[in-house]
Design a protein around this motif. Structure first.
Motif, mmCIF file in Angstrom:
data_model
loop_
_atom_site.group_PDB
_atom_site.id
_atom_site.type_symbol
_atom_site.label_atom_id
_atom_site.label_comp_id
_atom_site.label_asym_id
_atom_site.label_seq_id
_atom_site.Cartn_x
_atom_site.Cartn_y
_atom_site.Cartn_z
ATOM 1 N N SER A 180 -3.411 11.188 1.811
ATOM 2 C CA SER A 180 -3.655 10.006 2.639
ATOM 3 C C SER A 180 -3.230 8.739 1.904
ATOM 4 O O SER A 180 -3.198 8.705 0.670
ATOM 5 N N LEU A 181 -2.925 7.723 2.684
ATOM 6 C CA LEU A 181 -2.641 6.385 2.169
ATOM 7 C C LEU A 181 -3.171 5.383 3.179
ATOM 8 O O LEU A 181 -3.242 5.676 4.380
ATOM 9 N N ARG A 182 -3.522 4.204 2.691
ATOM 10 C CA ARG A 182 -3.852 3.119 3.603
ATOM 11 C C ARG A 182 -2.880 1.968 3.364
ATOM 12 O O ARG A 182 -2.825 1.418 2.260
ATOM 13 N N PHE B 151 -2.929 9.106 12.219
ATOM 14 C CA PHE B 151 -2.887 7.719 11.758
ATOM 15 C C PHE B 151 -3.919 6.907 12.538
ATOM 16 O O PHE B 151 -4.147 7.145 13.727
ATOM 17 N N GLY C 240 0.773 -1.235 0.000
ATOM 18 C CA GLY C 240 0.000 0.000 0.000
ATOM 19 C C GLY C 240 0.803 1.282 0.000
ATOM 20 O O GLY C 240 0.221 2.371 -0.059
ATOM 21 N N TYR D 99 -4.584 -2.810 9.148
ATOM 22 C CA TYR D 99 -4.409 -1.624 8.319
ATOM 23 C C TYR D 99 -3.824 -0.470 9.131
ATOM 24 O O TYR D 99 -4.004 -0.389 10.345
ATOM 25 N N LEU D 100 -3.161 0.422 8.422
ATOM 26 C CA LEU D 100 -2.745 1.692 9.013
ATOM 27 C C LEU D 100 -3.137 2.791 8.029
ATOM 28 O O LEU D 100 -2.586 2.867 6.937
ATOM 29 N N GLN D 101 -4.121 3.571 8.428
ATOM 30 C CA GLN D 101 -4.574 4.700 7.625
ATOM 31 C C GLN D 101 -3.715 5.914 7.968
ATOM 32 O O GLN D 101 -3.650 6.322 9.136
ATOM 33 N N ASN E 243 -3.174 9.802 7.409
ATOM 34 C CA ASN E 243 -3.865 11.020 7.004
ATOM 35 C C ASN E 243 -2.985 12.242 7.258
ATOM 36 O O ASN E 243 -2.053 12.191 8.067
ATOM 37 N N TRP F 131 2.792 -1.372 13.927
ATOM 38 C CA TRP F 131 3.328 -0.673 12.754
ATOM 39 C C TRP F 131 4.510 0.192 13.192
ATOM 40 O O TRP F 131 4.456 0.852 14.243
ATOM 41 N N SER G 147 -1.549 -1.884 4.282
ATOM 42 C CA SER G 147 -2.106 -3.169 4.695
ATOM 43 C C SER G 147 -1.001 -4.086 5.176
ATOM 44 O O SER G 147 0.112 -4.065 4.640
ATOM 45 N N SER H 120 -6.392 -0.363 12.337
ATOM 46 C CA SER H 120 -7.613 -1.169 12.381
ATOM 47 C C SER H 120 -7.286 -2.555 11.855
ATOM 48 O O SER H 120 -6.164 -2.805 11.387
#
Length: 124
Positions: free
Chosen positions: A17-19, A69, A8, A81-83, A85, A37, A21, A72
């Protein structure tokens, strides 16, 4: 044997933003594992960002990313996941996920299984 693999990453403009995985394989119950992470920029030490664990999905964040960040997971997909922002140029680094040996830590020494990492570059 448990393995983790990140994906990702990419190039994104400041403010974007990036997500990310983290696919966790070789595990029956992801909710019983601590997954964290981390990131490492050139010339800098590996930095713990966030972790998630337990059936309730308890989470924790480093001050440097708190509020930007979000960690989830999808138990059915065995993925964490790590979103990312509101990205800044100083967020540029290789991002790693890892399996923890304890019950919640941001110290790299408390993690024993690591992925190869995914590059995140924040630049205009």
């Amino acid at each position: 044997q448990l393995q983790v693999a990140e994906s990702g990453g990419g190039l994104v403009q400041p403010g974007g933003s990036l997500r990310l995985s983290c696919l966790v394989s070789g595990v029956r119950y992801l909710q019983f594992e601590t997954i964290g992470w981390f990131r490492q920029a050139p010339g800098r030490e590996r930095e713990g960002l966030s972790w998630i664990l337990g059936s309730g999905g308890r989470t924790n964040y480093a001050d440097s990313v708190k509020g930007r960040f979000i960690i989830s997971r999808d138990i059915a997909m065995n993925t964490v996941y790590l979103q990312l922002n509101s990205l800044k140029p100083e967020d540029t680094a290789v991002y790693y996920c890892a399996r923890g040996t304890g019950f919640g830590s941001l110290l790299p020494t408390d993690y024993d299984v690591w992925g190869q990492g995914t590059q995140v570059t924040v630049s205009s």
